[in-house]
Design a protein around this motif. Sequence first.
Motif, PDB file in Angstrom:
ATOM      1  N   GLY A   1      54.083  36.008  35.283  1.00 39.37           N
ATOM      2  CA  GLY A   1      52.676  35.656  35.084  1.00 39.37           C
ATOM      3  C   GLY A   1      51.934  35.471  36.398  1.00 39.37           C
ATOM      4  O   GLY A   1      50.777  35.882  36.530  1.00 39.37           O
ATOM      5  N   LEU A   2      52.601  34.864  37.383  1.00 35.54           N
ATOM      6  CA  LEU A   2      51.961  34.659  38.685  1.00 35.54           C
ATOM      7  C   LEU A   2      51.660  35.991  39.374  1.00 35.54           C
ATOM      8  O   LEU A   2      50.596  36.176  39.960  1.00 35.54           O
ATOM      9  N   TYR A   3      52.609  36.911  39.287  1.00 36.45           N
ATOM     10  CA  TYR A   3      52.388  38.200  39.938  1.00 36.45           C
ATOM     11  C   TYR A   3      51.320  39.008  39.188  1.00 36.45           C
ATOM     12  O   TYR A   3      50.555  39.747  39.797  1.00 36.45           O
ATOM     13  N   LEU A   4      51.283  38.848  37.884  1.00 32.19           N
ATOM     14  CA  LEU A   4      50.243  39.516  37.108  1.00 32.19           C
ATOM     15  C   LEU A   4      48.868  38.977  37.497  1.00 32.19           C
ATOM     16  O   LEU A   4      47.896  39.743  37.614  1.00 32.19           O
ATOM     17  N   PHE A   5      48.784  37.665  37.725  1.00 29.35           N
ATOM     18  CA  PHE A   5      47.529  37.060  38.190  1.00 29.35           C
ATOM     19  C   PHE A   5      47.130  37.641  39.544  1.00 29.35           C
ATOM     20  O   PHE A   5      45.944  37.934  39.789  1.00 29.35           O
ATOM     21  N   TYR A   6      48.106  37.836  40.418  1.00 32.23           N
ATOM     22  CA  TYR A   6      47.822  38.426  41.734  1.00 32.23           C
ATOM     23  C   TYR A   6      47.286  39.852  41.595  1.00 32.23           C
ATOM     24  O   TYR A   6      46.327  40.239  42.263  1.00 32.23           O
ATOM     25  N   LEU A   7      47.900  40.641  40.711  1.00 33.42           N
ATOM     26  CA  LEU A   7      47.474  42.033  40.555  1.00 33.42           C
ATOM     27  C   LEU A   7      46.070  42.143  39.968  1.00 33.42           C
ATOM     28  O   LEU A   7      45.323  43.066  40.300  1.00 33.42           O
ATOM     29  N   ARG A   8      45.693  41.213  39.102  1.00 33.21           N
ATOM     30  CA  ARG A   8      44.397  41.292  38.421  1.00 33.21           C
ATOM     31  C   ARG A   8      43.278  40.576  39.181  1.00 33.21           C
ATOM     32  O   ARG A   8      42.132  40.615  38.755  1.00 33.21           O
TER      33      ARG A   8
ATOM     34  N   ALA B   1      46.122  48.375  38.937  1.00 31.49           N
ATOM     35  CA  ALA B   1      45.789  48.312  37.514  1.00 31.49           C
ATOM     36  C   ALA B   1      46.952  48.817  36.664  1.00 31.49           C
ATOM     37  O   ALA B   1      47.307  48.212  35.646  1.00 31.49           O
ATOM     38  N   THR B   2      47.559  49.910  37.096  1.00 32.54           N
ATOM     39  CA  THR B   2      48.712  50.448  36.353  1.00 32.54           C
ATOM     40  C   THR B   2      49.874  49.470  36.359  1.00 32.54           C
ATOM     41  O   THR B   2      50.509  49.224  35.326  1.00 32.54           O
ATOM     42  N   ALA B   3      50.149  48.882  37.529  1.00 30.69           N
ATOM     43  CA  ALA B   3      51.253  47.925  37.639  1.00 30.69           C
ATOM     44  C   ALA B   3      50.999  46.698  36.769  1.00 30.69           C
ATOM     45  O   ALA B   3      51.929  46.150  36.159  1.00 30.69           O
ATOM     46  N   SER B   4      49.731  46.268  36.698  1.00 29.77           N
ATOM     47  CA  SER B   4      49.425  45.085  35.890  1.00 29.77           C
ATOM     48  C   SER B   4      49.645  45.366  34.408  1.00 29.77           C
ATOM     49  O   SER B   4      50.133  44.499  33.673  1.00 29.77           O
ATOM     50  N   TRP B   5      49.280  46.578  33.957  1.00 34.66           N
ATOM     51  CA  TRP B   5      49.515  46.926  32.552  1.00 34.66           C
ATOM     52  C   TRP B   5      51.003  47.007  32.243  1.00 34.66           C
ATOM     53  O   TRP B   5      51.462  46.542  31.198  1.00 34.66           O
TER      54      TRP B   5
ATOM     55  N   THR C   1      38.828  52.783  39.448  1.00 37.51           N
ATOM     56  CA  THR C   1      40.057  53.581  39.532  1.00 37.51           C
ATOM     57  C   THR C   1      39.955  54.662  40.597  1.00 37.51           C
ATOM     58  O   THR C   1      40.904  55.416  40.803  1.00 37.51           O
ATOM     59  N   ALA C   2      38.739  54.788  41.232  1.00 39.56           N
ATOM     60  CA  ALA C   2      38.598  55.805  42.264  1.00 39.56           C
ATOM     61  C   ALA C   2      39.419  55.461  43.492  1.00 39.56           C
ATOM     62  O   ALA C   2      39.856  56.344  44.230  1.00 39.56           O
ATOM     63  N   ASP C   3      39.617  54.181  43.767  1.00 39.05           N
ATOM     64  CA  ASP C   3      40.443  53.737  44.878  1.00 39.05           C
ATOM     65  C   ASP C   3      41.913  53.826  44.451  1.00 39.05           C
ATOM     66  O   ASP C   3      42.317  53.155  43.503  1.00 39.05           O
ATOM     67  N   PRO C   4      42.714  54.638  45.118  1.00 41.13           N
ATOM     68  CA  PRO C   4      44.128  54.785  44.714  1.00 41.13           C
ATOM     69  C   PRO C   4      44.880  53.457  44.670  1.00 41.13           C
ATOM     70  O   PRO C   4      45.700  53.235  43.778  1.00 41.13           O
ATOM     71  N   ALA C   5      44.590  52.567  45.626  1.00 42.00           N
ATOM     72  CA  ALA C   5      45.281  51.269  45.652  1.00 42.00           C
ATOM     73  C   ALA C   5      44.928  50.443  44.425  1.00 42.00           C
ATOM     74  O   ALA C   5      45.793  49.822  43.796  1.00 42.00           O
ATOM     75  N   GLU C   6      43.633  50.444  44.069  1.00 43.89           N
ATOM     76  CA  GLU C   6      43.205  49.692  42.896  1.00 43.89           C
ATOM     77  C   GLU C   6      43.788  50.296  41.619  1.00 43.89           C
ATOM     78  O   GLU C   6      44.151  49.587  40.675  1.00 43.89           O
ATOM     79  N   ALA C   7      43.871  51.633  41.587  1.00 46.24           N
ATOM     80  CA  ALA C   7      44.450  52.292  40.422  1.00 46.24           C
ATOM     81  C   ALA C   7      45.921  51.917  40.252  1.00 46.24           C
ATOM     82  O   ALA C   7      46.394  51.671  39.142  1.00 46.24           O
TER      83      ALA C   7
END
Length: 200
Positions: free
Chosen positions: A69-76, A21-25, A12-18
Amino acid sequence: MDFTELPPADPTADPAEARRATASWILGGFGVLVVVLTAFGAWNPGNLVHVDRWLNHPCEFGAALVPLGLYLFYLRSDGDTAAWIARRIALVSLIPLTLTVIGLVAFAPEETTVAVSPSGSYEVVAIAASGDARTFVLRTRDGLLSRQASHPLFCFPSSGGDSVRFVDEQTVEVASGDVVEGGADRVTFDGLDVPWAGCD
């Protein structure tokens, strides 16, 4: 123990990754909500009119889960080729999905209240079907909590001019404008329990 060893990196230190992760949840929670609403719309234990109108579309809601579901797979994922392909498919599939939603709203069957019971508790609604067919449905008049009978009262081809009236609080009479005088039918109901008219 080597205290000079750096601790593992916090994803979560990387803003993009954070953000991913938030968008996926959020997207995952929305997917769960879609599944719950789809199941409730198909079940609709109280035959609620608005639930049937807006939520009883399992095929459309099921199709919505595909790009989600496809976009969730992309985010994760880690951004590999499969993830980017899933993202593109998800974005492209939003076009027919959007058109489907617009079609559900813009081309909903035309409904007209044609009779109201003496007490104002019930109404008969004429619903336009394919061709010149019309279906007459019994409903309660309770606003957002209005319910409808599980079976139509009547259904027949009609070019208009139908006569529908409540004989009393629990009896409805209908005569098609396309038949000669004397062709009226009556149906007596108990609450929303109506006899099967062979329309389903």
